[in-house]
Design a protein around this motif. Structure first.
Motif, short mmCIF file in Angstrom:
data_model
loop_
_atom_site.label_atom_id
_atom_site.label_comp_id
_atom_site.label_asym_id
_atom_site.label_seq_id
_atom_site.Cartn_x
_atom_site.Cartn_y
_atom_site.Cartn_z
N ASN A 12 -12.02 -34.68 4.60
CA ASN A 12 -13.06 -35.70 4.78
C ASN A 12 -14.13 -35.11 5.69
O ASN A 12 -13.94 -35.03 6.90
N LYS A 14 -16.90 -36.32 6.45
CA LYS A 14 -17.67 -37.37 7.15
C LYS A 14 -19.17 -37.07 7.03
O LYS A 14 -19.60 -36.52 6.03
N GLY A 177 -9.81 -37.41 15.46
CA GLY A 177 -10.81 -36.65 16.21
C GLY A 177 -10.52 -36.50 17.69
O GLY A 177 -11.39 -36.11 18.46
N SER A 213 -6.14 -35.67 13.54
CA SER A 213 -6.00 -34.41 14.29
C SER A 213 -5.00 -33.44 13.66
O SER A 213 -4.26 -32.76 14.38
N GLY A 235 -12.02 -33.12 11.02
CA GLY A 235 -12.68 -31.98 11.66
C GLY A 235 -12.29 -30.62 11.11
O GLY A 235 -13.15 -29.78 10.84
C1 PEP Z 1 -10.26 -38.53 9.48
O1 PEP Z 1 -11.31 -38.94 9.95
O2 PEP Z 1 -9.88 -38.94 8.38
C2 PEP Z 1 -9.50 -37.57 10.26
C3 PEP Z 1 -8.23 -37.45 9.99
O3 PEP Z 1 -10.17 -36.89 11.24
P1 PEP Z 1 -9.58 -35.70 12.18
O4 PEP Z 1 -8.75 -34.80 11.31
O5 PEP Z 1 -10.80 -35.01 12.71
O6 PEP Z 1 -8.78 -36.36 13.22
#
Ligand code: PEP
Length: 251
Positions: A12, A14, A177, A213, A235
């Protein structure tokens, strides 16, 4: 109860990236895939909507990576300025769309009823719906994780959802995140309760991704937990090496 489909790892992106980054990242992933002689799991990338067409062009020569969107509207067409219908995403070559991400539930006030309507629209358009659920830090501290996740699941899952049309992503909001993750036991507990609930909805075999994360360093341990059928990666999906390393961590 089954967990029989291939693991799925979805990136993702974003609201990040550019046209150049889209091309470069997909070329790098394609090279990694070629070097490995194939995909270690089902791989989906979900770039921002303006870059979907560029991504679709790049992915035309990378058969091991599917295209996904980050959201869709519940209606098939009409007076919804700025919104994108699921059929338009399918027309662009998307195979999946995320719905009900906590950033949409939070930033746009999307309730589970809206998420359910979006998921139904996605499925009607032939897309796989990646339906996100997850508790906040306050929910967890109050011992309400299972109640909140169950409530979101019951309210967001469209009627007739099945393993081919639907994927659940369990994403604790406090882990997104932040670099924090639940313990493997905590992830296992929530995934087992989601699996039991899906069985009650007759949605047996639906994959349950973990998101929040996920990094190359923790991916193998998370992906080995019972009922974890893949990962939704934020991320780390913006870095081709990190995302590929997570994909390769699938059991
Ligand atoms: C997400 O936003 O779907 C996500 C899992 O973000 P991150 O991996 O950055 O925590």
């Amino acid at each position: 109860m089954t967990d029989s489909l291939r693991p799925l790892v979805a990136g993702n992106w974003k609201m990040n990236g550019s046209r150049a980054m889209t091309r470069d990242l997909l070329v790098s992933l394609g090279a990694a895939l070629d070097g490995a002689g194939g995909a270690p799991c089902e791989i989906v990338v979900c770039p921002p909507a303006p870059y979907l067409a560029d991504a679709a062009r790049a992915l035309a020569s990378i058969p091991g990576i599917a295209l996904g969107a980050q959201d869709c509207h519940a209606a098939a067409s009409g007076a919804h300025t700025g919104d994108i219908a699921a059929g338009m995403l399918a027309d662009l070559g998307c195979l999946y769309t995320i719905v009900g991400h906590s950033e949409r539930r939070g930033d746009h006030g999307e309730a589970s009823a809206t998420v359910k309507a979006k998921a139904a629209a996605a499925i009607a358009a032939g897309l796989g719906a990646i339906v996100c659920v997850g508790e906040t830090g306050a929910d967890r501290a109050a011992g309400r994780t299972e109640a909140v996740v169950s409530e979101q699941l019951d309210g967001s899952l469209p009627d007739g959802a099945g393993a081919e049309s639907c994927v659940i992503a369990y994403e604790p909001v406090w882990a997104i995140g932040t670099g924090q993750t639940p313990t493997p036991a905590e992830i296992g507990e929530v995934h087992a309760s989601i699996r039991a609930r899906l069985d009650r909805h007759l949605a047996c075999g639906v994959r349950i991704l973990y998101g929040g994360s996920v990094k190359p360093e923790n991916a193998a341990a998370i992906l080995a937990i019972a009922h974890v059928g893949g990962a939704l990666v934020g991320g780390a999906s913006l870095d081709a090496d990190a995302f590929w390393s997570i994909c390769r961590s699938c059991p």
